[in-house]
Scaffold this motif. Structure first.
Motif, PDB file in Angstrom:
ATOM      1  N   GLU A  86       0.777  -1.303   0.021  1.00 32.35           N
ATOM      2  CA  GLU A  86       0.251  -0.102   0.070  1.00 32.35           C
ATOM      3  C   GLU A  86       0.929   1.386  -0.183  1.00 32.35           C
ATOM      4  O   GLU A  86       0.466   2.283  -0.693  1.00 32.35           O
ATOM      5  N   VAL A  87       1.957   1.406   0.775  1.00 36.10           N
ATOM      6  CA  VAL A  87       2.845   2.421   0.785  1.00 36.10           C
ATOM      7  C   VAL A  87       3.264   2.666  -0.577  1.00 36.10           C
ATOM      8  O   VAL A  87       3.443   3.899  -1.037  1.00 36.10           O
ATOM      9  N   ALA A  88       3.889   1.344  -1.374  1.00 30.27           N
ATOM     10  CA  ALA A  88       4.351   1.560  -2.798  1.00 30.27           C
ATOM     11  C   ALA A  88       3.437   2.280  -3.612  1.00 30.27           C
ATOM     12  O   ALA A  88       3.748   2.967  -4.487  1.00 30.27           O
ATOM     13  N   LEU A  89       2.448   1.642  -3.664  1.00 32.94           N
ATOM     14  CA  LEU A  89       1.101   2.306  -4.296  1.00 32.94           C
ATOM     15  C   LEU A  89       1.084   3.821  -4.059  1.00 32.94           C
ATOM     16  O   LEU A  89       0.980   4.422  -5.224  1.00 32.94           O
ATOM     17  N   PHE A  90       0.907   3.965  -2.778  1.00 28.34           N
ATOM     18  CA  PHE A  90       0.666   5.592  -2.739  1.00 28.34           C
ATOM     19  C   PHE A  90       1.578   6.335  -3.220  1.00 28.34           C
ATOM     20  O   PHE A  90       1.213   7.527  -3.641  1.00 28.34           O
ATOM     21  N   MET A  91       2.843   5.852  -2.935  1.00 27.97           N
ATOM     22  CA  MET A  91       4.191   6.757  -3.067  1.00 27.97           C
ATOM     23  C   MET A  91       4.406   6.873  -4.506  1.00 27.97           C
ATOM     24  O   MET A  91       4.953   7.936  -5.262  1.00 27.97           O
ATOM     25  N   LEU A  92       4.398   5.859  -5.324  1.00 26.00           N
ATOM     26  CA  LEU A  92       4.867   5.620  -6.568  1.00 26.00           C
ATOM     27  C   LEU A  92       3.740   5.937  -7.910  1.00 26.00           C
ATOM     28  O   LEU A  92       4.057   6.044  -9.089  1.00 26.00           O
ATOM     29  N   PHE A  93       2.301   5.810  -7.305  1.00 25.62           N
ATOM     30  CA  PHE A  93       1.547   5.800  -8.634  1.00 25.62           C
ATOM     31  C   PHE A  93       0.361   6.768  -8.379  1.00 25.62           C
ATOM     32  O   PHE A  93       0.098   7.249  -7.188  1.00 25.62           O
ATOM     33  N   PRO A  94      -0.189   7.417  -9.389  1.00 25.10           N
ATOM     34  CA  PRO A  94      -1.377   8.357  -9.293  1.00 25.10           C
ATOM     35  C   PRO A  94      -2.699   7.896  -8.976  1.00 25.10           C
ATOM     36  O   PRO A  94      -2.720   6.364  -8.803  1.00 25.10           O
ATOM     37  N   ALA A  95      -3.486   8.553  -8.438  1.00 24.62           N
ATOM     38  CA  ALA A  95      -4.850   8.100  -7.850  1.00 24.62           C
ATOM     39  C   ALA A  95      -5.566   7.048  -8.638  1.00 24.62           C
ATOM     40  O   ALA A  95      -6.128   6.325  -8.424  1.00 24.62           O
ATOM     41  N   TYR A  96      -5.520   7.488  -9.905  1.00 28.92           N
ATOM     42  CA  TYR A  96      -6.253   6.396 -10.922  1.00 28.92           C
ATOM     43  C   TYR A  96      -5.882   5.081 -11.122  1.00 28.92           C
ATOM     44  O   TYR A  96      -6.754   4.170 -10.881  1.00 28.92           O
ATOM     45  N   VAL A  97      -4.608   4.945 -10.640  1.00 28.61           N
ATOM     46  CA  VAL A  97      -3.924   3.469 -10.560  1.00 28.61           C
ATOM     47  C   VAL A  97      -4.250   2.676  -9.355  1.00 28.61           C
ATOM     48  O   VAL A  97      -4.744   1.805  -9.202  1.00 28.61           O
ATOM     49  N   ILE A  98      -4.283   3.573  -8.317  1.00 33.67           N
ATOM     50  CA  ILE A  98      -4.557   3.043  -6.938  1.00 33.67           C
ATOM     51  C   ILE A  98      -6.145   2.723  -6.925  1.00 33.67           C
ATOM     52  O   ILE A  98      -6.613   1.529  -6.446  1.00 33.67           O
ATOM     53  N   GLY A  99      -6.915   3.470  -7.474  1.00 32.30           N
ATOM     54  CA  GLY A  99      -8.195   3.580  -7.895  1.00 32.30           C
ATOM     55  C   GLY A  99      -8.392   2.150  -8.535  1.00 32.30           C
ATOM     56  O   GLY A  99      -9.536   1.280  -7.939  1.00 32.30           O
ATOM     57  N   PHE A 100      -7.897   1.679  -9.662  1.00 27.11           N
ATOM     58  CA  PHE A 100      -8.038   0.421 -10.199  1.00 27.11           C
ATOM     59  C   PHE A 100      -7.719  -0.792  -9.452  1.00 27.11           C
ATOM     60  O   PHE A 100      -8.244  -1.737  -9.387  1.00 27.11           O
ATOM     61  N   PHE A 101      -6.688  -0.675  -8.526  1.00 24.38           N
ATOM     62  CA  PHE A 101      -6.290  -1.694  -7.782  1.00 24.38           C
ATOM     63  C   PHE A 101      -7.311  -1.936  -6.775  1.00 24.38           C
ATOM     64  O   PHE A 101      -7.509  -3.099  -6.410  1.00 24.38           O
ATOM     65  N   ALA A 102      -7.671  -0.973  -6.148  1.00 25.99           N
ATOM     66  CA  ALA A 102      -8.729  -0.979  -5.204  1.00 25.99           C
ATOM     67  C   ALA A 102     -10.228  -1.475  -5.776  1.00 25.99           C
ATOM     68  O   ALA A 102     -10.826  -2.420  -5.159  1.00 25.99           O
ATOM     69  N   ILE A 103     -10.452  -1.172  -7.056  1.00 26.57           N
ATOM     70  CA  ILE A 103     -11.545  -1.860  -7.653  1.00 26.57           C
ATOM     71  C   ILE A 103     -11.360  -3.361  -7.825  1.00 26.57           C
ATOM     72  O   ILE A 103     -12.193  -4.228  -7.388  1.00 26.57           O
TER      73      ILE A 103
END
Length: 234
Positions: A107-124
């Motif tokens: 989760e820290v890697a996702l938050f630090m390295l990727f924009p919101a929409y990428v995190i959103g697709f992972f969350a989906i």
């Protein structure tokens, strides 16, 4: 929809989601007494942790206050149930620290390295997996035609919770929130149909045919699967 409506749906989503995360207490307390974990989906608990952590990251990125408050509370509750599950299983010292470290690093890697929409697709992906996770228990239901392996309180709470967050997603015009909650409602309704079929309340020839086929096969429990995997590794 207005900001007021978004706030209302957010508050409802938080309340329903909190209630949803209290439901496993009953099954965990029963499992503590019987030492039988078959009625609890471990997959559901683990995927749930990734789901809430991912939506927390997304909500912080998007500055959605109601969403990150909800997911913070639910993440803490879910991790508590994961720990409780593995305390009953007597392997929490070897499993829980590794799981929490893995979850945190991802989760820290996702938050630090990727924009919101990428995190959103992972969350989906996590959300859809969460809603589908209780299906793991359907093998027991179809094999034994026993409704106890589906927690109808959880499926009902999933429908109400997903409905609230669906309306919140519509209010803030965020399809990343809308999409998985539509899928969540569909998965939960399907499991409720199976539940009432297993209780004999509603007929379903397709489920009956499936049950007749599965009755001829030996039932392999989750514990037996884990033992087989460990033997293969050795």
């Amino acid at each position: 929809m207005s900001d007021t409506q978004a706030a209302i749906f957010s508050a409802l989503g938080i309340a329903f989601c909190f209630s949803l995360n209290l439901i496993p207490i009953k099954s965990l307390l029963r499992a503590k007494k019987t030492k039988d974990l078959k009625e609890i989906s471990q997959l559901y608990l683990l995927v749930s942790a990734f789901n809430y952590a991912s939506w927390l990251s997304y909500a912080i990125k998007m500055n959605q206050t109601g969403n990150w408050i909800n997911n913070s509370i639910c993440l803490i509750l879910d991790l508590s149930w994961v720990i409780f599950y593995h305390v009953i299983k007597s392997d929490w010292k070897s499993f829980v620290p590794i799981f929490i470290i893995l979850l945190g690093c991802i989760e820290v890697a996702l938050f630090m390295l990727f924009p919101a929409y990428v995190i959103g697709f992972f969350a989906i992906a996590c959300a859809i997996s969460l809603y589908a996770a209780p299906i793991e228990q359907l093998g027991y239901v179809f094999k034994l035609k026993d409704h106890k392996y589906i927690d109808v309180l959880i499926t009902s709470a999933l429908i109400v919770t997903a409905g609230s967050w669906l309306l919140y997603g519509v209010a803030v015009k965020d399809w990343i929130i809308i999409g998985p909650n539509i899928a969540g409602i569909a998965f939960a309704i399907f499991q409720e149909i199976v539940y009432f079929w297993a209780r004999g309340v509603i007929p379903c020839p397709i489920f009956t045919c499936l049950q007749n086929k599965m009755a001829k096969k030996p039932l392999i429990t989750s514990e037996e699967k884990s033992e087989e995997i460990q033997k293969d590794l050795v």
